[in-house]
Design a protein around this motif. Structure first.
Motif, PDB file in Angstrom:
ATOM      1  N   LEU A  90       0.834  -1.197   0.000  1.00  0.00           N
ATOM      2  CA  LEU A  90       0.000   0.000   0.000  1.00  0.00           C
ATOM      3  C   LEU A  90       0.873   1.253   0.000  1.00  0.00           C
ATOM      4  CD1 LEU A  90      -2.769   1.320   0.155  1.00  0.00           C
ATOM      5  CD2 LEU A  90      -2.765   0.978   2.635  1.00  0.00           C
ATOM      6  N   ALA A  91       1.903   1.232   0.823  1.00  0.00           N
ATOM      7  CA  ALA A  91       2.805   2.388   0.891  1.00  0.00           C
ATOM      8  C   ALA A  91       3.525   2.597  -0.438  1.00  0.00           C
ATOM      9  CB  ALA A  91       3.826   2.179   2.014  1.00  0.00           C
ATOM     10  N   ALA A  92       4.062   1.523  -0.995  1.00  0.00           N
ATOM     11  CA  ALA A  92       4.844   1.634  -2.238  1.00  0.00           C
ATOM     12  C   ALA A  92       3.957   2.105  -3.386  1.00  0.00           C
ATOM     13  CB  ALA A  92       5.487   0.287  -2.573  1.00  0.00           C
ATOM     14  N   LEU A  93       2.764   1.535  -3.490  1.00  0.00           N
ATOM     15  CA  LEU A  93       1.871   1.916  -4.586  1.00  0.00           C
ATOM     16  C   LEU A  93       1.396   3.352  -4.402  1.00  0.00           C
ATOM     17  CD1 LEU A  93      -0.146  -1.399  -4.976  1.00  0.00           C
ATOM     18  CD2 LEU A  93       1.533  -0.460  -6.572  1.00  0.00           C
ATOM     19  N   TRP A  94       1.153   3.725  -3.155  1.00  0.00           N
ATOM     20  CA  TRP A  94       0.741   5.107  -2.910  1.00  0.00           C
ATOM     21  C   TRP A  94       1.840   6.068  -3.350  1.00  0.00           C
ATOM     22  CZ3 TRP A  94      -3.894   7.027  -1.117  1.00  0.00           C
ATOM     23  CH2 TRP A  94      -3.917   8.419  -1.033  1.00  0.00           C
TER      24      TRP A  94
END
Lengths: 203, 203
Positions: free
Chosen positions: A162-166
């Motif tokens: 989630l963090a990386a895609l965000w």
DNA sequence: TGTACATCAGTGAACGCGCGTTCACTGATGTAC
DNA sequence: TGTACATCAGTGAACGCGCGTTCACTGATGTAC
């Protein structure tokens, strides 16, 4: 403004700060020992003096990052009332850390680090220790619906993804406002926590 | 062995292949237009002729990657018997794709791409369309325990994080053998799919 | 069948650049006496 | 209080390097007539 004194005071810390600000502004590709030195108003041999090499400098940045991450995760877990809430809170803290410190997060997972540095290993381990103990306790209390090691891998994957895609901007439009963003993070982590705890409320 | 003919035959494809092999061997940092040309036994101005610039070349690689990913995800979804199984199968396919094609995966999410290239946008969109339609159908059949858009964000995050962490070597030791690895991927995706489908079997 | 010509593929030389690392050095500091 | 000396911080010049991009060019191909 030029430096007044020959000795800087705390040049290593300043060099780390400048590195972070470069990454924040222009990404990892823009980091060079010479540019860092330029911004710190210091000869370009000075960083080498303190960190040995470029990857040494980046590793020092990553260590700072993992320490901050560990603190955030631990604080989140400490203020939770149940194991389930602690699981969710650590996840939210992880994602929030990445969004609040994108330059640190990027460096921490950049693959350009001296991973054999003991201080690095220690900081990484500490970052994930709380999640593991937390899930171990939940398992002992028979609250989990699956093996705690499996849950920890899944939980870490979820928030890391989630963090990386965000950060890569893939969710543009899915929650642009600050409130929307926080709501999305809460919802995703809640979905997971509820699915993994036996007593989790299902809607 | 030197090239015999002046015209290469299919130089663009060859240049993409060489780029991938460089990333596979030495990482993204080792990619340069000149090294790619060297390996393809072609002047270093040739890549520029076909792709315009370095980021154009990388974008071409990423497009190939997203197309392959889309095919893998679609094939996986097609061979599943239920929406739940399709969700899990697409997740497994995503992670498996990343592990089988680390160089493509790395480039696809490298942040050095011309994201305004229409062909790039199209390939990206296609890669995630199947997951969305699948979850839309599941929602219509009232099989989901949460909003399908939320589930799609969470599902994508989970498998993306698992793939990224795996590739960065963070799970060394958690499943080293081929079988162990597949078992871990199956278990993580099953945990999620079961948690998200109302009728999912809970252990 | 042959020829002219447009088109595209690939060349090679040149541009200017910033990089990481090394090394002998000088400047500043603080401590022992 | 003063002096010698060790230690550490930071310098600046030099090393050799590979890079991305541009551009006028030549080589090969195929199509129109």
């Amino acid at each position: 403004m030029a430096r007044r004194t020959y000795h800087h005071g705390d040049l290593p810390a300043a060099l780390i700060d400048e590195t972070l600000s470069i990454v924040k502004q222009d990404g990892m590709g823009a980091v060079s020992i010479r540019e860092v030195a330029r911004r710190a108003q210091v000869s370009h041999a000075a960083p080498a003096h303190h960190f040995g090499s470029k990857s040494g400098l980046l590793t020092a940045c990553a260590i700072v990052g993992f320490q901050k991450l560990a603190e955030a995760v631990e604080a989140a877990a400490d203020s939770a009332a149940s194991h389930r809430d602690a699981l969710q809170a650590t996840g939210v803290a992880y994602v929030q850390f990445a969004i609040d410190n994108p330059e640190l997060f990027t460096i921490m997972f950049s693959g350009q680090l001296q991973t054999d540095d003991p201080a690095y290993g220690e900081a990484v381990t500490r970052s994930f220790r709380r999640l593991q103990t937390l899930l171990g306790e939940a398992e002992a209390a028979q609250e989990l619906s699956a093996d705690p090691r499996l849950v920890s891998v899944a939980a870490w994957s979820l928030v890391h993804g989630l963090a990386a895609l965000w950060l890569s901007g893939r969710f543009r439009g899915k929650g642009d406002g600050r409130g929307d963003r926080r709501a999305l993070i809460d919802a995703v982590t809640a979905l997971f926590a509820d699915g993994v705890f036996r007593s989790g409320a299902r809607s």
